[in-house]
Design a protein around this motif. Sequence first.
Motif, PDB file in Angstrom:
ATOM      1  N   GLU A  35       0.667  -1.091   0.138  1.00  0.00           N
ATOM      2  CA  GLU A  35      -0.072  -0.147  -0.112  1.00  0.00           C
ATOM      3  C   GLU A  35       0.754   1.226   0.318  1.00  0.00           C
ATOM      4  N   LYS A  36       1.782   0.964   0.855  1.00  0.00           N
ATOM      5  CA  LYS A  36       2.627   2.744   0.754  1.00  0.00           C
ATOM      6  C   LYS A  36       3.328   3.111  -0.282  1.00  0.00           C
ATOM      7  N   VAL A  37       4.518   1.546  -1.188  1.00  0.00           N
ATOM      8  CA  VAL A  37       4.506   2.096  -2.206  1.00  0.00           C
ATOM      9  C   VAL A  37       3.896   2.321  -3.947  1.00  0.00           C
ATOM     10  N   HIS A  38       2.035   1.455  -3.514  1.00  0.00           N
ATOM     11  CA  HIS A  38       1.891   1.610  -4.233  1.00  0.00           C
ATOM     12  C   HIS A  38       2.401   0.474  -5.643  1.00  0.00           C
ATOM     13  N   VAL A  39       2.274  -0.691  -5.338  1.00  0.00           N
ATOM     14  CA  VAL A  39       1.646  -1.694  -5.850  1.00  0.00           C
ATOM     15  C   VAL A  39       1.302  -3.176  -4.792  1.00  0.00           C
ATOM     16  N   THR A  40       1.283  -4.324  -5.903  1.00  0.00           N
ATOM     17  CA  THR A  40       0.331  -5.386  -5.321  1.00  0.00           C
ATOM     18  C   THR A  40       1.144  -6.144  -3.887  1.00  0.00           C
ATOM     19  N   ARG A  41       0.234  -7.087  -2.817  1.00  0.00           N
ATOM     20  CA  ARG A  41       1.298  -8.077  -2.348  1.00  0.00           C
ATOM     21  C   ARG A  41       1.843  -8.775  -2.425  1.00  0.00           C
ATOM     22  N   GLN A  42       1.271  -9.341  -3.977  1.00  0.00           N
ATOM     23  CA  GLN A  42       2.009 -10.132  -4.850  1.00  0.00           C
ATOM     24  C   GLN A  42       3.337  -9.680  -5.457  1.00  0.00           C
ATOM     25  N   ALA A  43       3.760  -8.271  -5.846  1.00  0.00           N
ATOM     26  CA  ALA A  43       5.263  -7.687  -6.079  1.00  0.00           C
ATOM     27  C   ALA A  43       6.023  -7.721  -4.648  1.00  0.00           C
ATOM     28  N   VAL A  44       5.395  -7.196  -3.805  1.00  0.00           N
ATOM     29  CA  VAL A  44       6.667  -7.071  -2.612  1.00  0.00           C
ATOM     30  C   VAL A  44       6.516  -9.185  -2.349  1.00  0.00           C
ATOM     31  N   SER A  45       6.017  -9.455  -2.544  1.00  0.00           N
ATOM     32  CA  SER A  45       5.963 -10.632  -2.307  1.00  0.00           C
ATOM     33  C   SER A  45       6.977 -11.558  -3.156  1.00  0.00           C
ATOM     34  N   ASN A  46       7.412 -10.923  -4.714  1.00  0.00           N
ATOM     35  CA  ASN A  46       8.009 -11.393  -5.481  1.00  0.00           C
ATOM     36  C   ASN A  46       9.084 -11.136  -6.146  1.00  0.00           C
ATOM     37  N   TRP A  47       9.282 -10.148  -5.418  1.00  0.00           N
ATOM     38  CA  TRP A  47      10.272  -9.229  -4.449  1.00  0.00           C
ATOM     39  C   TRP A  47      11.668  -9.681  -3.733  1.00  0.00           C
ATOM     40  N   GLU A  48      10.427  -9.945  -2.365  1.00  0.00           N
ATOM     41  CA  GLU A  48      11.767 -10.922  -1.299  1.00  0.00           C
ATOM     42  C   GLU A  48      11.945 -11.885  -1.978  1.00  0.00           C
ATOM     43  N   ARG A  49      10.881 -13.035  -2.325  1.00  0.00           N
ATOM     44  CA  ARG A  49      11.686 -14.074  -2.759  1.00  0.00           C
ATOM     45  C   ARG A  49      12.272 -13.981  -3.907  1.00  0.00           C
ATOM     46  N   ASN A  50      13.130 -13.084  -4.390  1.00  0.00           N
ATOM     47  CA  ASN A  50      13.900 -13.129  -5.423  1.00  0.00           C
ATOM     48  C   ASN A  50      13.702 -13.699  -7.202  1.00  0.00           C
ATOM     49  N   LYS A  51      11.731 -12.993  -6.741  1.00  0.00           N
ATOM     50  CA  LYS A  51      11.063 -13.757  -8.540  1.00  0.00           C
ATOM     51  C   LYS A  51      11.186 -12.662  -9.474  1.00  0.00           C
ATOM     52  N   THR A  52      11.839 -11.232  -8.606  1.00  0.00           N
ATOM     53  CA  THR A  52      11.735 -10.191  -9.793  1.00  0.00           C
ATOM     54  C   THR A  52      12.599  -9.229  -8.846  1.00  0.00           C
ATOM     55  N   ASP A  95      14.841   0.791 -10.683  1.00  0.00           N
ATOM     56  CA  ASP A  95      15.735   1.139 -10.285  1.00  0.00           C
ATOM     57  C   ASP A  95      14.616   2.777  -9.373  1.00  0.00           C
ATOM     58  N   SER A  96      13.472   3.074 -10.374  1.00  0.00           N
ATOM     59  CA  SER A  96      12.437   4.047  -9.700  1.00  0.00           C
ATOM     60  C   SER A  96      11.821   3.687  -8.265  1.00  0.00           C
ATOM     61  N   MET A  97      11.976   1.929  -8.427  1.00  0.00           N
ATOM     62  CA  MET A  97      11.354   1.043  -7.296  1.00  0.00           C
ATOM     63  C   MET A  97      12.195   1.385  -6.127  1.00  0.00           C
ATOM     64  N   ILE A  98      13.198   1.241  -6.944  1.00  0.00           N
ATOM     65  CA  ILE A  98      14.298   0.562  -4.800  1.00  0.00           C
ATOM     66  C   ILE A  98      14.017   2.646  -4.880  1.00  0.00           C
ATOM     67  N   ALA A  99      14.374   3.701  -4.921  1.00  0.00           N
ATOM     68  CA  ALA A  99      14.346   4.311  -4.849  1.00  0.00           C
ATOM     69  C   ALA A  99      13.120   5.004  -3.874  1.00  0.00           C
ATOM     70  N   VAL A 100      11.628   4.405  -4.298  1.00  0.00           N
ATOM     71  CA  VAL A 100      10.579   4.820  -3.358  1.00  0.00           C
ATOM     72  C   VAL A 100      10.722   3.536  -2.070  1.00  0.00           C
ATOM     73  N   LEU A 101      11.146   2.425  -2.824  1.00  0.00           N
ATOM     74  CA  LEU A 101      11.159   1.189  -1.367  1.00  0.00           C
ATOM     75  C   LEU A 101      11.838   2.305   0.293  1.00  0.00           C
ATOM     76  N   ALA A 102      13.551   2.770  -0.586  1.00  0.00           N
ATOM     77  CA  ALA A 102      14.082   2.583   0.379  1.00  0.00           C
ATOM     78  C   ALA A 102      13.882   4.363   1.406  1.00  0.00           C
ATOM     79  N   GLU A 103      12.955   4.859   0.306  1.00  0.00           N
ATOM     80  CA  GLU A 103      12.241   6.332   1.239  1.00  0.00           C
ATOM     81  C   GLU A 103      11.398   5.954   2.256  1.00  0.00           C
TER      82      GLU A 103
END
Length: 156
Positions: free
Chosen positions: A27-44, A48-56
Amino acid sequence: MNDDKNVGQVIHNKRKELSLTQEDLAEKVHVTRQAVSNWERNKTVPDDSMIAVLAENLGTNIDNFVSKSNKKQSGENIMSDKENTEQSGYKVNKYDTAMGLFYAVALFIGILLALILMVVTGFTWENIIIDSAIGLLTFLILGLLCHAIITLCRKD
């Protein structure tokens, strides 16, 4: 953070430190929960722009997201040929290299033959077309002949 940590681990650890669920972070970064799950599992990997948003949103520095595997994408670390072929899944071998080389030589011979024929026969449109066709056929025959020989000799 350690260089051996990957982006997924960094996202997961920082999210847990802040007691956020995947849904909360999504919700904070305006993506789906599945996107966050895929990032954490290194599926995707987030772009670069999303990494900046995540860092913030995770209260960390962008540098914490940069691991060895991500540095090569941004040009900070040049991978060796071995690392590059391992990651892409395609191994360039001596047979593929030889085929490329022989096709290049065949093309050179075809062009050279066409030019010699044009000089000898004269530069009329009819002769240029015929001589070009002879050069093209020479290239095709030599290239395919070398390709067939190399394919028959392959041991991989």
